[in-house]
Motif scaffolding. Structure first.
Motif, PDB file in Angstrom:
ATOM      1  N   ASN A 250      82.353  82.730  53.249  1.00 30.46           N
ATOM      2  CA  ASN A 250      83.176  81.544  52.993  1.00 30.46           C
ATOM      3  C   ASN A 250      83.794  81.046  54.292  1.00 30.46           C
ATOM      4  O   ASN A 250      84.935  81.397  54.636  1.00 30.46           O
ATOM      5  CB  ASN A 250      84.269  81.879  51.967  1.00 30.46           C
ATOM      6  CG  ASN A 250      83.720  82.298  50.621  1.00 30.46           C
ATOM      7  OD1 ASN A 250      83.386  81.468  49.779  1.00 30.46           O
ATOM      8  ND2 ASN A 250      83.619  83.606  50.418  1.00 30.46           N
ATOM      9  N   ILE A 292      88.650  78.299  51.577  1.00 32.38           N
ATOM     10  CA  ILE A 292      88.176  77.875  50.254  1.00 32.38           C
ATOM     11  C   ILE A 292      89.077  76.785  49.690  1.00 32.38           C
ATOM     12  O   ILE A 292      88.605  75.755  49.191  1.00 32.38           O
ATOM     13  CB  ILE A 292      88.102  79.083  49.300  1.00 32.38           C
ATOM     14  CG1 ILE A 292      86.994  80.054  49.744  1.00 32.38           C
ATOM     15  CG2 ILE A 292      87.851  78.623  47.862  1.00 32.38           C
ATOM     16  CD1 ILE A 292      87.011  81.378  48.994  1.00 32.38           C
ATOM     17  N   ARG A 296      87.552  72.628  49.253  1.00 36.78           N
ATOM     18  CA  ARG A 296      87.125  72.970  47.894  1.00 36.78           C
ATOM     19  C   ARG A 296      85.741  72.432  47.556  1.00 36.78           C
ATOM     20  O   ARG A 296      84.935  73.113  46.911  1.00 36.78           O
ATOM     21  CB  ARG A 296      88.157  72.462  46.884  1.00 36.78           C
ATOM     22  CG  ARG A 296      89.515  73.101  47.079  1.00 36.78           C
ATOM     23  CD  ARG A 296      90.515  72.712  46.012  1.00 36.78           C
ATOM     24  NE  ARG A 296      91.842  73.275  46.306  1.00 36.78           N
ATOM     25  CZ  ARG A 296      92.878  73.200  45.499  1.00 36.78           C
ATOM     26  NH1 ARG A 296      92.762  72.570  44.333  1.00 36.78           N
ATOM     27  NH2 ARG A 296      94.028  73.749  45.850  1.00 36.78           N
ATOM     28  N   GLY A 297      85.439  71.222  47.980  1.00 33.61           N
ATOM     29  CA  GLY A 297      84.125  70.651  47.702  1.00 33.61           C
ATOM     30  C   GLY A 297      83.029  71.429  48.405  1.00 33.61           C
ATOM     31  O   GLY A 297      82.013  71.797  47.794  1.00 33.61           O
ATOM     32  N   SER A 298      83.219  71.695  49.692  1.00 34.25           N
ATOM     33  CA  SER A 298      82.231  72.452  50.463  1.00 34.25           C
ATOM     34  C   SER A 298      82.091  73.875  49.930  1.00 34.25           C
ATOM     35  O   SER A 298      80.986  74.423  49.849  1.00 34.25           O
ATOM     36  CB  SER A 298      82.622  72.486  51.940  1.00 34.25           C
ATOM     37  OG  SER A 298      82.667  71.191  52.486  1.00 34.25           O
ATOM     38  N   ALA A 299      83.221  74.473  49.543  1.00 35.25           N
ATOM     39  CA  ALA A 299      83.198  75.840  49.029  1.00 35.25           C
ATOM     40  C   ALA A 299      82.442  75.911  47.704  1.00 35.25           C
ATOM     41  O   ALA A 299      81.684  76.864  47.463  1.00 35.25           O
ATOM     42  CB  ALA A 299      84.622  76.360  48.849  1.00 35.25           C
ATOM     43  N   ALA A 300      82.629  74.892  46.853  1.00 33.88           N
ATOM     44  CA  ALA A 300      81.917  74.867  45.574  1.00 33.88           C
ATOM     45  C   ALA A 300      80.418  74.711  45.787  1.00 33.88           C
ATOM     46  O   ALA A 300      79.611  75.396  45.144  1.00 33.88           O
ATOM     47  CB  ALA A 300      82.447  73.729  44.696  1.00 33.88           C
ATOM     48  N   GLY A 301      80.037  73.820  46.704  1.00 32.34           N
ATOM     49  CA  GLY A 301      78.615  73.648  47.001  1.00 32.34           C
ATOM     50  C   GLY A 301      78.017  74.900  47.603  1.00 32.34           C
ATOM     51  O   GLY A 301      76.897  75.305  47.251  1.00 32.34           O
ATOM     52  N   TYR A 303      79.076  77.942  47.175  1.00 27.86           N
ATOM     53  CA  TYR A 303      78.999  78.940  46.097  1.00 27.86           C
ATOM     54  C   TYR A 303      77.734  78.745  45.264  1.00 27.86           C
ATOM     55  O   TYR A 303      77.026  79.705  44.938  1.00 27.86           O
ATOM     56  CB  TYR A 303      80.234  78.835  45.209  1.00 27.86           C
ATOM     57  CG  TYR A 303      80.222  79.770  44.017  1.00 27.86           C
ATOM     58  CD1 TYR A 303      80.533  81.112  44.172  1.00 27.86           C
ATOM     59  CD2 TYR A 303      79.908  79.297  42.750  1.00 27.86           C
ATOM     60  CE1 TYR A 303      80.523  81.977  43.080  1.00 27.86           C
ATOM     61  CE2 TYR A 303      79.888  80.151  41.659  1.00 27.86           C
ATOM     62  CZ  TYR A 303      80.198  81.491  41.821  1.00 27.86           C
ATOM     63  OH  TYR A 303      80.176  82.339  40.738  1.00 27.86           O
ATOM     64  N   LEU A 304      77.409  77.502  44.950  1.00 26.53           N
ATOM     65  CA  LEU A 304      76.206  77.217  44.167  1.00 26.53           C
ATOM     66  C   LEU A 304      74.957  77.667  44.908  1.00 26.53           C
ATOM     67  O   LEU A 304      74.054  78.290  44.320  1.00 26.53           O
ATOM     68  CB  LEU A 304      76.127  75.718  43.858  1.00 26.53           C
ATOM     69  CG  LEU A 304      74.867  75.249  43.113  1.00 26.53           C
ATOM     70  CD1 LEU A 304      74.758  75.947  41.763  1.00 26.53           C
ATOM     71  CD2 LEU A 304      74.888  73.738  42.929  1.00 26.53           C
TER      72      LEU A 304
END
Length: 422
Positions: A250, A292, A296-301, A303-304
């Motif tokens: 992360n 994170i 948040r947007g980059s972290a969510a992407g 994570y996917l």
């Protein structure tokens, strides 16, 4: 299964087991990765009486189960090649457990004459990723044996329609879960889900099972945590590598498949200047959590993509000179074959109905993607769970054989001459 057939399967399995052990000794002679070097260093220190020490200081950076197992042959003054054979020995034992699981899964459905057991054993023993891992001093083969052992306990207790599990098996299951998480902490999700499911499936004895199974799970972890509280200054239940692993997965430079090949040296240098490895882990963990929430947007992407990478057949090793194109091709071909046969097993579940433990362990395989992606995903981390699919692939082969036989059989009064116990 007829005795002559059993002898042939056993002979093939024995040749394969011998080859794997020899490969493990030859490939393991000279560690290739830094992780292996540290595991072996700690094992040598334990065996010599120095203690659980790395680089001259007590440590909790590596969880204890694997170094302690490696220390056993050293403490007995056995030749060091015996240490390199430990992963292969664990794989051989795991393949035997897979044999028993496969045989029992089909026998519970009245199909004992089909060779699901030996096929499962051979698939586990000769799966290229398993064989490669036996040439390293990583704890994945220990995790493989423990995971298959847990499946055997669950299947033996609940697949035959029993509504109750005895206290001895649930205690053994809890102990297996503890050792599994103290060897590979990322497997804690699997351990908790499996143990929790078994307890939940016995509604009349949940308190007793929770006490025995949960106690057997918590006790070894508590002992290790108490040791760390006295030695490194904090109750660390698993390891102090949590912070760096969270940061590696992360940060701005991470990708879905980058693994440890990420530049976080700036943070690691500062962490090294702190008082101890507990403070260092807390600092690195804080940096990762801040990133994170700030991205948040980059972290969510990210994570996917890490979830998707969990299902990849091959990740290029971060260490230069390891892996290669041939290794990638072999990994992809074997992985796709395993997945195809597992899918066939699921599709043909009306031909050979699935047992509760099969559904549970397949679900564990899939859901682990979301648990492991919190940190980062690598093919090596998923490797113990691949053995779930290998056993299911063996059942898939049996399902195909049963389906073909059903198709060739002439219906009599709406039934075929192939009886599958439902």
């Amino acid at each position: 299964m007829k005795a002559p057939h059993f002898r042939w399967y056993f002979l093939v399995w024995l040749c394969g087991a011998t080859g794997v052990v020899l490969f493990s000794i030859l490939a393991g002679a000279g560690t290739k990765y830094w992780d292996e070097t540290q595991y072996l260093e700690i094992a040598r220190n334990v065996a010599s009486g120095v203690g659980y020490v790395s680089e001259g200081a007590p440590t909790a950076y590596r969880p204890p189960a694997w170094p302690l197992i490696l220390a056993a042959p050293l403490a007995l003054r056995l030749p060091e090649p015996v240490v390199y054979a430990v992963p292969a020995a664990l794989l051989v034992l795991g393949s035997i457990v897979a044999w028993v699981i496969g045989a029992r899964l089909v026998s519970y459905r009245g199909l004992a004459r089909y060779p699901a057991g030996p096929i499962a054993a051979l698939l586990v023993l000769l799966y290229p990723l398993n064989v490669y891992t036996t040439g390293t001093l990583y704890p994945q083969m220990l995790a493989t044996l423990l995971l298959l052992g847990m499946w055997l306990i669950v299947s033996n207790s609940l697949d035959r329609g029993r509504r109750r599990i005895r206290l001895a098996p649930i205690s053994a299951l809890g102990l297996f879960c503890a050792v599994l998480t103290l060897a590979v902490p990322t497997m804690i999700f699997s351990a908790v889900v499996i143990l929790g499911w078994v307890i939940w499936k016995s509604p009349n004895r949940r308190s007793q099972l929770l006490l025995c199974g949960g106690g057997a799970f918590a006790l070894p972890i508590s002992v290790w945590g108490y040791r760390n509280m006295n030695v490194v200054g904090a109750f660390v239940p698993f390891s102090t590598s949590t912070g760096v692993n969270l940061l590696l997965g992360n940060n701005d430079n991470a990708s879905g498949s980058s693994g440890v090949d990420v530049d976080v040296l700036e943070y690691q240098r500062y962490a090294a200047s702190l008082n101890n490895e507990v403070d260092a882990s807390a600092y690195l963990q804080g940096v990762a959590i801040d990133w994170i929430f700030d991205n948040r947007g980059s972290a969510a992407g990210l994570y996917l993509f890490k979830v998707l990478n969990y299902f990849s057949a091959y990740n290029e090793p971060a260490t230069q000179g390891q892996g290669g194109q041939i290794a990638a091709v072999v990994a992809w071909v074997s992985f796709l074959a395993m997945v195809t046969l597992t899918v066939a097993r699921v599709i043909l579940r009306r031909v050979v109905p699935m047992l509760p433990s099969e559904s549970l362990f397949l679900l564990v395989f899939v859901l682990n993607a979301f648990a492991m992606a919190v940190f980062f995903t690598r093919t090596r981390f998923r490797q113990p769970l691949d053995n779930i699919l290998l056993v299911e692939a063996a059942i898939g082969i049996v399902s195909i054989l049963v389906a073909v036989r059903c198709r060739r059989s002439r219906p009599v009064n709406g039934l075929t001459d192939v009886a599958v116990r439902r």
